[in-house]
Every structure is written in structure tokens, then in C-alpha cells.
Design a protein around this motif. Structure first.
Motif, PDB file in Angstrom:
ATOM      1  N   GLU A  55     -43.289-103.969  -3.218  1.00 37.64           N
ATOM      2  CA  GLU A  55     -44.176-104.227  -2.079  1.00 37.64           C
ATOM      3  C   GLU A  55     -44.044-105.672  -1.593  1.00 37.64           C
ATOM      4  OE1 GLU A  55     -48.934-103.858  -0.952  1.00 37.64           O
ATOM      5  OE2 GLU A  55     -48.158-103.053  -2.836  1.00 37.64           O
ATOM      6  N   ARG A  56     -44.013-106.638  -2.535  1.00 37.32           N
ATOM      7  CA  ARG A  56     -43.911-108.053  -2.162  1.00 37.32           C
ATOM      8  C   ARG A  56     -42.559-108.347  -1.518  1.00 37.32           C
ATOM      9  NH1 ARG A  56     -45.135-111.754  -7.129  1.00 37.32           N
ATOM     10  NH2 ARG A  56     -44.851-113.338  -5.497  1.00 37.32           N
ATOM     11  N   GLY A  58     -40.669-106.203   0.111  1.00 40.48           N
ATOM     12  CA  GLY A  58     -40.655-105.596   1.436  1.00 40.48           C
ATOM     13  C   GLY A  58     -41.348-106.452   2.473  1.00 40.48           C
ATOM     14  N   LYS A  59     -42.487-107.043   2.098  1.00 43.00           N
ATOM     15  CA  LYS A  59     -43.213-107.910   3.040  1.00 43.00           C
ATOM     16  C   LYS A  59     -42.425-109.180   3.336  1.00 43.00           C
ATOM     17  CE  LYS A  59     -47.865-106.321   1.833  1.00 43.00           C
ATOM     18  NZ  LYS A  59     -49.169-106.695   1.228  1.00 43.00           N
ATOM     19  N   ALA A  60     -41.762-109.712   2.322  1.00 45.46           N
ATOM     20  CA  ALA A  60     -41.005-110.943   2.521  1.00 45.46           C
ATOM     21  C   ALA A  60     -39.795-110.732   3.414  1.00 45.46           C
ATOM     22  CB  ALA A  60     -40.558-111.507   1.173  1.00 45.46           C
ATOM     23  N   ARG A  62     -39.512-108.264   5.768  1.00 46.01           N
ATOM     24  CA  ARG A  62     -39.801-107.591   7.029  1.00 46.01           C
ATOM     25  C   ARG A  62     -39.780-108.502   8.250  1.00 46.01           C
ATOM     26  NH1 ARG A  62     -44.180-103.211   6.372  1.00 46.01           N
ATOM     27  NH2 ARG A  62     -42.436-102.452   5.145  1.00 46.01           N
ATOM     28  N   GLN A  70     -34.000-105.086   5.457  1.00 48.78           N
ATOM     29  CA  GLN A  70     -35.190-104.265   5.277  1.00 48.78           C
ATOM     30  C   GLN A  70     -34.866-102.783   5.239  1.00 48.78           C
ATOM     31  OE1 GLN A  70     -38.129-104.772   8.291  1.00 48.78           O
ATOM     32  NE2 GLN A  70     -39.331-103.028   7.621  1.00 48.78           N
ATOM     33  N   ASN A 591     -40.204 -96.381   8.257  1.00 44.83           N
ATOM     34  CA  ASN A 591     -41.123 -97.282   7.556  1.00 44.83           C
ATOM     35  C   ASN A 591     -41.135 -96.897   6.071  1.00 44.83           C
ATOM     36  OD1 ASN A 591     -41.525 -98.232  10.100  1.00 44.83           O
ATOM     37  ND2 ASN A 591     -43.738 -98.183  10.036  1.00 44.83           N
ATOM     38  N   ASP A 592     -42.308 -96.778   5.489  1.00 40.31           N
ATOM     39  CA  ASP A 592     -42.407 -96.281   4.115  1.00 40.31           C
ATOM     40  C   ASP A 592     -42.981 -94.867   4.099  1.00 40.31           C
ATOM     41  OD1 ASP A 592     -41.439 -98.628   3.032  1.00 40.31           O
ATOM     42  OD2 ASP A 592     -43.415 -99.562   3.003  1.00 40.31           O
TER      43      ASP A 592
END
Length: 789
Positions: A55-56, A58-60, A62, A70, A591-592
Motif C-alpha cells: 500500500e505504501r 503504491g502511494k509513493a 502513484r 505504477q 486501479n486496485d
């Protein structure tokens, strides 16, 4: 067209605007290294779980897509988290160990370690029954590990094993721009990297490229930006039908006219490689290895045939028994595929010759003669057939198919030449001609030769086929009996085709394995040109119907996949709420929320995110129920379903839809824009039932339908009977008809007079609520009023 590496590099180095964009991106990447390193080290040291790590990360990654990572990279990590890992985090711990000590010096070793780990994981998960598309592809190990290494050791000079770089190097080697590096594993389109030695050969290829083109490494990540530029130029040139890189193609029939010393070559007629209808001219030369026997159409052995049929089904959802009927009919002669529009007739006509007659290469066989693993790139097209597709029109004559005298203007002077028609030109494509003029056509002067042609599967590639067949689309839109003329006799004998030439006529031999495949829209059968009985007996007619409800899951998979594939480019914009990416194994990720791609068992497997509610999934289910109800009266094909979903997606992706109400609005509009006009031909009785379905409460629908049937029974018995026959034409998920012939007769005679409740619920999906669709309902009411008038 770039014929040399120097031309290509000179153009790239002169593109200062591209370099400015690259420098800007490089500067944006610099501050991300500490963030990415902190996330990775926290996972390696066991401070975060794999779920938190994913999760971390993916945010970094994106924001702004500055790492181009991504998509496929995060998709593979998501697959790992969903299907590989468990509560014990055993696989995650092994992943941690692989990442430990990763840097520029250990990349190759870690790629090999990760690849072997993923091979074991694939075996384990397949035994557990997990769909193949949800398993991390071992072939992606090089890309994933090299990217991790680049983040952990940014000063070490790590070169990413991205697909773009590997494909670019493959192209350069095949084009002769750089020599092939020993140990480099080239496949059809890219470079395989699964061991430390593979990675060393990959790095050596970069070194060779820099020696041939010094100056390319003027910026960091030079190969990434260079090959991305090459790809963009190639895509831009496609619009103009140009080629940026001219590759050496050893299978090309059109070689130089000069004879090489000690190399036996033969001359082929001028039609070879020329897709236009033109008069005969002396042709170029080609290798005798392309000469093959003129023999009847051969069979494909099992189990390869079954696997190839499954590959056809991956592209078009047609029952295996129907595909086998087409295969058997082609072994016997020419074929017409008939059926409603949208059922894939044209695509079947092009794919079946190219797929079902492929053969195993000698290097891909195991001890018992079967393919060790099913990969189309490991199968040869040299035993298969390309197709030439033409669309029939109402102005066809024998000149269109056979030959024609046409004016040609040159330097202001008009002359007349013979132009060969579609059938003649296609037959000629299969022959090597050793004579000088068409008068010399014979089985002596003509030799069967393999064909170099575009692939129907990969439209931009040229492959070598055993021969070429003619596909006539919309067969009944032309006066086909008139257009075939004297060829009618040739179709039944497969012997000679008489062709008009300058000064008379000549007999062109027809290869024994040559076939014509036609497609016929059965909805228009009564309104277009009729086919004579004489012509009918020269073709096998096979009906292609829409998939049944027993194939619902498979059809939904192919509809979702193809619709998402067609709109993926719309999400490649900055600040888009929706992102659709594709990986090397052709798996799409939205997306996810959704991952969908080819599966060994199901055709296409869809993996929805079970943790989060996704409104589109709910509305897609509503759309499918409506589509199946419409099919009771109108046999819409899978193509119409793809179009419907594609229109929904375009509206939702571009406007950032996130709620069920918004997606329902997109469905309502898409039904009006893509389906409604195809229902204009329905009878008023049929429109009445659809309106009852769309507007009635679920509990009240059955009573309303019964009153409607009672009214029909009191007026015209045939109208009720037609309704019941429509119900009986639909089968449930187990393949059983909702009404048997006996029940149809009983209900029509009112003994009993009602359809069984449970089957009515299943036929019309009455267990599922149907939201209001005001625009679509209004259109159907308009059609009903018009039919009433």
C-alpha cells in the motif's frame, strides 16, 4: 524509415524537446529515492507487513507516474499480496530475503533467485486451483528486481529490465543495427532474462550499442528514455503506414533480384507480396526452401488441435463443437459462416486458418512429440494459412473477383491493362511462377510456395505461412453468383480457374489446399441478394450463434477484457481517477479494483477486489441481466456487449464516476446509443414484454406477463406461440431450455396456461432488482408506438 542505426541516433540526439522532458523527469525522480528506500528497508527489516508495504509503495509511486511503474509493477505486487501470501507471511518472508543485499552488483543473482521462487509458487498455486492470471508471472522477475535495485542503489548504474528496453534491443538486433550478443536469449519480440548470465548478456548488449552509437548515455537512465523515444516515433509513423526501423526478414519472399553465388533461387510472378490487383510483371527471386508440395489440406494432430481451439476461444467465445465443425468443413471444402451480427463470424474466418493449422517447432517438442508448454511464439505459422479479407458490395461482377481490363494513365498517355480480381490475386499468392507470361500458367511452370503476409493476430508483423485463403465478408451483399461467373465450376473441382488476360484467357491452377470462407448476416438474409442452390452445394453452411447462458462467466470475462483494452489509453492522462494498465502476460489492472487476463482454464479470469465495494461491478451485473433478457428476442452477439460496456466505460472514466447512480446513468445512455436502434425491428408484442420487464415491480411482472399472454391467446394464437418459442430458445446455466417443446404446446393450449414460476424468474432474472432506466425505456415506447402505426 531509418535504414541505419546512425540515422536513428542522429534523429534522437537532435530532438532537444524530448531531452528537456527527460531532464525534467530525472529531477522529479531524485527526491523519491529516500522515500522509496525507507519503504523497502522497513519491509526488509520486518517492520511492516507485505500488505502495508504494498500500500505504501503504491502511494509513493502513484503521483505523476514519474517512474512509469505504477502499472505492471504494482499489478504484480497486488497479485502477490492477494494470491501468493497468507496469514503466516511465509512467501512474504522469502521475498524479504531475496531483497536483502540487493544492489547493482547482485542484480543478476537476485533475478535468478526470484525467478526460481516464482516458478515454485506457480506450481504450488496451480495445485491449489488458483487461476493462472492471478499468479505473478516468473518472466517479470527481471523487471521487478532491477527496479527495486535501481531504487536501492541509484548511483550503481543499474539498468532497468523494462519491456520497452528489451523489445527495443530485440528489434535492433533483428534489424542488424547491433550484432547478437552471445548468451542473449532472443524470442519473437523481446529478450528473456531469468538467470544471472542472462542479465550479464543484457548489460553487454547495452555496451555494444554504446560502442556503435557513442553519446547516447548523455543522461541517466539513457536506454529507458532512448527506447521510449523509439517506441513513440514508431507509433507516430504508423498513422502514415511508415516503418521507423526496417528489419531483416529472412522469411520475406521479396529478396534482392541479384543471384548469390552458390545459392539456388527461383523467380516468382509479380503478384507475390503485392496486394493490389495488377497486370503480370516479372517477379523477384526467392529461396527454394519456400517451395512446398501442392497437396490436399492436412489435419492438425491432437492434443495440439484442442489447445489451438482453446486459443481461438480466447479471442471469440464459440463452443468447441462449432469450431470443430468449421475445421471439419474446411477439410472438405469451402465454408460459409452465417448468423446474427456481432457473433464473431469475420474474426473466426480470419483466425481459424491462422491458428488451427499451426504446428510445433522441432525445438519446442518433448519426448512424446507434444509441446512442452503452450506458447504461440513456440508454434510455427509455416503450416498455417493467412487470409485476404474483402467485403462484398452490390456492384460486384466477375471483373471484381476474376479479372478486368482497366485504363492506366502514365505520362499523360492512357493504356489498358489486365487487373486481376480478388480471387485470382489470392490464388496467385500461393504460387511461384517460372514463366514469362500468364499464358504459360500450368502445374509445370507454377510451384506451390509459402506466403509472406501480415498476421491476423499481430497485425503489424509479417510471418511466413503455407498459403493464403480468401475471406469474403458480408457474402450476400453481392450478387455472388454473377460475380463468381465461370469460377462456380472451379469451386467444386479445385482444379483450374479460367482468367481473362490480354489477348484471350488462361487457366490458373487452384492449389489443392486453397479455401474460400464467406460470412453471411442471417438477419439481412431476406433483404439482400439470394444465393442460388448451385452455389449452396459448393459451400458448407455453419451457423454461429451468440454464447448461451451456460457460457455466461466466460463471455463476461472476454467482454470486460476487450472493453477495458479498447479504453485503456483514455486513462493515460495526468490526474485521472482511473488507471488501467497491462503487463507482459496481457493482464489488465483497473486501479486496485479489478485484475483480468488470459487464464489457462476459463479463457479470461476476472479478480475483483473483495475488500472494497466497486460500483461498476454492481452496475455491470445489472447491464448483463438486461442484455440477456433482450437476447430472448434479439440474438445480439458478444461484439454488441463489448460495445455496450465500452460506451459505459468511456463515460465513467472520462468523467470520474465513483457512485452507482453515476454508472447507472452511463448504462442508460449506453443502452440508448448502442442497443436501442437494433430493437426497432422487434414486434409490438416483444416490445411490450421488454417494457413490462423494465417498468414493473419484480413481484408484479409475472402477473402482467400472464395477462399479456392471455390477451395474445384471445386475439391471434400465432402471436402467443411466437412468444413461447422465443422463451424456449433460451437455455439456463445448465444448458436446459426454459421451456421444452411439450411445455410450449401445453401452455399455448392453456393446459396449464402459465409458465412455471421458478423458470420465469430465471429467464427474466426476477430475483434481482432492476433500477430505473428512463432514457432507454422512453426509446422502446417510441418504437412500440411506431410499430403500432
Amino acid at each position: 524509415m531509418a535504414n541505419t542505426l546512425n540515422e536513428l541516433v542522429t534523429s534522437y540526439l537532435a530532438d532537444t524537446a524530448d531531452h528537456e522532458e527527460a531532464q525534467k523527469l530525472i529531477e522529479e525522480r531524485k527526491p523519491t529515492f529516500p522515500v522509496l528506500q525507507a519503504i523497502i528497508y522497513a519491509f526488509i527489516e520486518g517492520h511492516t507487513s507485505f500488505s502495508d508495504f504494498r500500500e505504501r509503495l503504491g502511494k509513493a509511486l502513484r503521483p505523476a507516474e514519474i517512474w512509469f511503474a505504477q502499472g505492471r509493477f504494482m499489478m504484480e505486487l497486488n497479485k502477490f499480496g492477494k494470491n501468493h501470501n497468507d496469514a503466516s507471511e511465509g512467501p512474504a518472508n522469502e521475498f524479504r530475503q531475496i531483497l536483502q543485499g540487493l544492489n547493482a552488483r547482485t542484480v543478476g543473482h537476485k533475478i535468478e533467485q526470484f525467478y526460481q521462487f516464482l516458478l515454485k509458487e506457480r506450481t504450488r498455486l496451480r495445485h491449489e486451483g488458483k487461476p493462472g492470471g492471478g499468479i505473478v508471472a516468473p518472466g517479470n522477475s527481471a523487471y521487478m528486481i532491477s527496479l527495486f535495485a535501481l531504487w536501492l542503489d541509484p548511483e550503481g548504474g543499474v539498468i532497468s529490465c523494462s519491456e520497452g528496453i528489451r523489445k527495443g534491443l530485440n528489434r535492433f538486433i533483428k534489424a542488424g543495427f547491433i550484432p547478437e550478443v552471445p548468451g542473449l536469449k532472443l524470442n519473437a519480440t523481446t529478450i528473456d532474462i531469468t538467470t544471472a548470465l542472462d542479465y550479464e548478456a543484457f548489460l553487454e548488449a547495452h555496451h555494444v550499442l554504446l560502442k556503435r552509437a557513442p553519446g547516447l548515455d548523455f543522461i541517466p537512465y539513457w536506454s529507458e528514455f532512448f527506447f521510449y523515444w523509439v517506441l513513440q516515433q514508431e507509433q507516430d509513423n504508423k498513422a502514415g503506414a511508415n516503418t521507423l526501423i526496417k528489419e531483416d526478414d529472412p522469411s520475406d519472399l521479396l529478396t534482392d533480384t541479384s543471384t548469390q553465388s552458390g545459392h539456388v533461387q527461383e523467380r516468382v510472378g509479380g503478384w507475390s507480396g503485392n496486394q493490389t490487383r495488377d497486370s503480370y510483371t516479372p517477379g523477384p527471386l526467392f529461396d527454394t526452401k519456400l517451395i512446398i508440395p501442392n497437396e490436399p489440406l492436412k489435419t492438425t494432430p491432437e492434443p495440439l488441435l484442442s489447445r489451438l481451439i482453446h486459443e481461438v476461444q480466447r479471442h471469440i467465445l464459440v463452443d468447441e463443437a462449432v469450431i470443430r465443425r468449421i475445421y471439419h468443413a474446411l477439410l472438405a471444402g469451402h465454408v460459409i459462416l452465417s448468423g446474427p451480427p456481432g457473433t464473431g463470424k469475420t474474426e473466426l474466418a480470419r483466425l481459424i486458418p491462422e491458428l488451427l493449422w499451426r504446428s510445433e517447432k522441432s525445438t519446442s517438442q518433448n519426448g512424446n512429440g507434444t509441446a512442452a508448454s503452450f506458447d504461440l511464439t513456440e508454434l510455427s505459422t509455416e503450416t498455417a494459412y493467412s487470409t485476404r479479407l474483402v467485403t462484398a458490395t452490390d456492384d460486384w461482377t466477375p471483373r471484381t473477383l476474376i479479372s478486368n481490363i482497366a485504363p492506366v494513365s502514365k505520362n499523360g498517355t492512357v493504356s489498358y491493362k489486365v487487373q486481376f480480381g480478388h480471387l485470382t490475386a489470392t490464388i496467385q499468392k500461393n504460387w511461384s511462377f517460372q514463366g514469362a507470361t500468364p499464358e504459360e500458367w500450368s502445374h509445370v511452370s507454377l510451384r506451390r510456395a509459402r506466403v509472406s503476409a501480415s498476421s491476423s493476430l499481430e497485425r503489424s508483423t509479417i510471418q511466413t505461412f503455407k498459403g493464403q485463403w480468401l475471406v469474403i465478408d458480408e457474402f450476400n451483399r453481392a450478387p455472388i453468383d454473377l460475380a463468381l461467373g465461370e469460377a462456380m465450376t472451379s469451386l467444386s473441382t479445385n482444379d483450374h480457374l479460367r482468367v481473362n488476360i490480354e489477348g484471350g484467357s488462361a487457366e490458373l491452377p487452384i492449389p489443392q489446399d486453397f479455401r474460400i470462407i464467406g460470412t453471411l448476416n442471417s438477419f439481412d438474409r431476406n433483404y439482400l441478394n439470394q444465393i442460388s442452390e448451385a452455389l449452396k452445394r459448393r459451400f458448407s453452411f455453419i451457423e454461429i450463434l451468440p454464447p448461451t447462458r451456460a457460457m455466461r462467466e466466460a463471455e463476461q470475462g472476454i467482454v470486460l477484457y476487450k472493453a477495458l483494452q479498447k479504453v485503456r489509453h483514455l486513462t493515460e492522462v495526468e490526474n485521472s481517477l482511473h488507471t488501467i494498465t497491462i503487463d507482459d502476460d496481457q493482464w489488465l489492472t483497473w486501479n486496485d479494483f479489478l485484475s483480468i487476463g488470459p487464464d489457462d482454464v476459463e479463457g479470461y479470469a476476472a479478480l475483483w477486489d473483495e475488500k472494497h465495494h466497486f460500483p461498476f461491478q454492481e452496475v455491470f451485473a445489472v447491464a448483463w441481466n438486461i442484455f440477456e433478457v433482450i437476447r430472448i428476442y434479439r440474438q445480439l452477439g458478444t461484439a454488441q456487449a463489448i460495445t455496450l460496456v465500452r460506451h459505459m466505460l468511456i463515460a465513467g472514466l472520462l468523467q470520474g464516476y465513483t457512485t452507482p447512480e453515476q454508472w447507472l446513468q452511463a448504462l442508460d445512455a449506453a443502452l440508448c446509443d448502442t442497443i436501442a436502434d437494433q430493437l426497432q425491428v422487434l414486434l409490438p408484442d416483444e416490445l411490450t414484454v421488454l417494457l413490462l420487464y423494465l417498468t414493473s415491480e419484480r413481484e408484479a411482472f409475472q402477473a402482467a406477463l400472464q395477462r399479456h399472454h392471455d390477451d395474445l391467446g384471445q386475439t391471434t394464437h400465432n402471436r402467443l406461440y411466437r412468444q413461447l418459442l422465443a422463451f424456449g430458445s433460451v437455455s439456463d446455466e445448465q444448458g436446459q431450455p426454459y421451456l421444452t417443446d411439450t411445455e410450449i404446446e401445453s401452455i399455448a393450449a392453456k393446459a396449464p396456461h402459465a409458465m412455471p414460476t421458478e423458470r420465469l424468474k430465471g429467464l427474466f432474472h426476477l430475483d434481482h432488482e432492476l433500477p430505473a432506466l428512463p432514457q432507454f425505456t422512453r426509446r422502446l415506447r417510441t418504437f412500440k408506438a411506431e410499430r403500432g402505426l
